[in-house]
Design a protein around this motif. Structure first.
Motif, PDB file in Angstrom:
ATOM      1  N   GLY A 108      -5.431  -7.161  -5.093  1.00 40.43           N
ATOM      2  CA  GLY A 108      -5.430  -5.700  -5.110  1.00 40.43           C
ATOM      3  C   GLY A 108      -6.790  -5.048  -5.084  1.00 40.43           C
ATOM      4  O   GLY A 108      -6.886  -3.821  -5.185  1.00 40.43           O
ATOM      5  N   GLY A 115      -5.090  -0.710  -7.978  1.00 39.90           N
ATOM      6  CA  GLY A 115      -5.341  -2.033  -7.422  1.00 39.90           C
ATOM      7  C   GLY A 115      -5.444  -3.091  -8.510  1.00 39.90           C
ATOM      8  O   GLY A 115      -4.911  -4.198  -8.375  1.00 39.90           O
ATOM      9  N   ASP A 120      -7.302   2.269  -0.122  1.00 39.14           N
ATOM     10  CA  ASP A 120      -6.327   2.385   0.966  1.00 39.14           C
ATOM     11  C   ASP A 120      -5.212   3.354   0.594  1.00 39.14           C
ATOM     12  O   ASP A 120      -4.717   4.114   1.435  1.00 39.14           O
ATOM     13  N   TYR A 136      -7.356  -1.825  -2.971  1.00 36.57           N
ATOM     14  CA  TYR A 136      -6.073  -1.206  -2.637  1.00 36.57           C
ATOM     15  C   TYR A 136      -6.036   0.275  -3.031  1.00 36.57           C
ATOM     16  O   TYR A 136      -5.365   1.067  -2.380  1.00 36.57           O
ATOM     17  N   ILE A 139       0.836  -1.197   0.000  1.00 41.28           N
ATOM     18  CA  ILE A 139       0.000   0.000   0.000  1.00 41.28           C
ATOM     19  C   ILE A 139       0.872   1.248   0.000  1.00 41.28           C
ATOM     20  O   ILE A 139       0.573   2.245  -0.681  1.00 41.28           O
TER      21      ILE A 139
END
Length: 343
Positions: free
Chosen positions: A270, A91, A276, A273, A70
């Motif tokens: 992913g 992601g 995040d 992701y 990340i």
């Protein structure tokens, strides 16, 4: 005739007073939040044998290892957001890259270096194409990268037949060279995870780029006012393409790391992701409007999320509550930005 020397102390005094206490807080918000979350993790950490589990060296290193993917993506996202854009495809590019490198190694019998180089080139080209479309056609990056998310995810599933590609280490066809397993190993007497060192290396390079290059100044200028940047002679298209290329490159790197850590490449890797990564950037103090933010703040934001996840997991907090807590933190960070802008 007496002449009065110009008062040069006033500008200096103004320079010293430029940063008020609230402004200093806004500038350091990510670091303050990181320290507070770190303290909270210590306070609420379970104890085993009289020792604080959170502070165990193994646990702290695992936090950095878990944060590495990340964190790497978030660094690339920082450059995109600094120009006032967004990249929702990271992601999916991670999943495509994890699937691609696993397939090249297992199915196509590529060596480690050629496979890694090809996937990194693919991620860079994917990002650059999105930047070019955004710059030349004037389509918002939100729309372009949302389409890129779908394309990358579809390519990953087509490449692997919709299935994960497990890695089997060994010699000969159908096996992956042992050197790729380094991504799931540790160095310095088996203590520091390799992904953590890669994250550190990417962070150092990004910090140097931001602080010492003309490119970084162009990024901030573009995020501050694109029209003014264009009129000042900045090649806006080049900057946009480069920024999205960096984001794609780092997403591909994160995908390779994930394949090495999980010993497989999954087309579904992913998912989420990108959210995040955006959260880490926002918590780090980068404005979604562009032009304001730092890579260092993003790194602090990524570590904050990693510590928070670890703290909640150590206390067996329900995963749904974990999502709720992270959502609240993102809202608070965004609220602080809005207040800062209003000031």
């Amino acid at each position: 005739m007496n002449t009065v020397a110009p008062d040069t102390s006033a500008p200096a005094e103004n320079e010293r007073r430029r940063f008020t206490i609230p402004e200093r807080f806004f500038a350091l918000q990510s670091y303050v939040a990181l320290i507070l979350v770190f303290i909270a993790a210590i306070v609420f950490s379970p104890r085993r044998g009289g020792e604080t589990v959170f502070l165990a060296t193994e646990n702290l290193l695992n936090i950095v290892r878990a944060t590495s993917e990340i964190g790497i993506i978030a660094i690339g996202m920082t450059f995109v957001i600094l120009i006032g854009g967004i990249d929702l495809s990271v992601g999916a590019v991670l999943g495509l890259s994890a699937t691609g490198v696993a397939s090249l190694l297992m199915v196509d019998d590529y060596g480690v270096l050629p496979a890694v180089a090809l996937i990194l080139l693919m991620g860079t080209a994917f990002g650059a194409m999105q930047g070019l479309i955004t710059a030349k056609l004037g389509i918002q990056s939100f729309i372009v990268t949302l389409a890129g998310l779908q394309i990358a995810r579809g390519l990953a599933r087509i490449w692997s037949g919709g299935q994960g590609v497990p890695l089997a280490y060994g010699d000969g066809p159908g096996h992956v060279p042992e050197s790729f397993a380094l991504l799931n190993s540790r160095t310095f007497n088996g203590t520091v995870p390799i992904p953590a060192l890669i994250f550190l290396g990417v962070a150092v390079i990004a910090l140097l780029v931001v602080r010492n290059t003309v490119f970084a100044r162009h990024v901030y200028a573009l995020g501050g006012n694109e029209r003014a940047a264009r009129l000042s002679g900045i090649n806006v298209t080049r900057v946009k393409v480069t920024v999205f290329a960096i984001s794609g490159l780092l997403a591909a790197l994160a995908g390779i790391i994930q394949a090495g850590q999980l010993n497989q490449g999954s087309p579904n890797a992913g998912i989420g992701y990108e959210l995040d990564a955006i959260a880490a950037v926002v918590i780090g103090g980068t404005s979604l409007m562009g032009g304001v933010g730092t890579v260092a703040g993003t790194i602090a934001g990524a570590l904050l999320l990693g510590i928070l996840n670890n703290m909640l997991a150590l206390n067996n907090v329900d995963s749904n509550i974990q999502l709720l807590v992270k959502g609240v933190i993102i809202i608070v960070a965004a609220g602080i930005q809005a207040f800062r802008t209003a000031k």
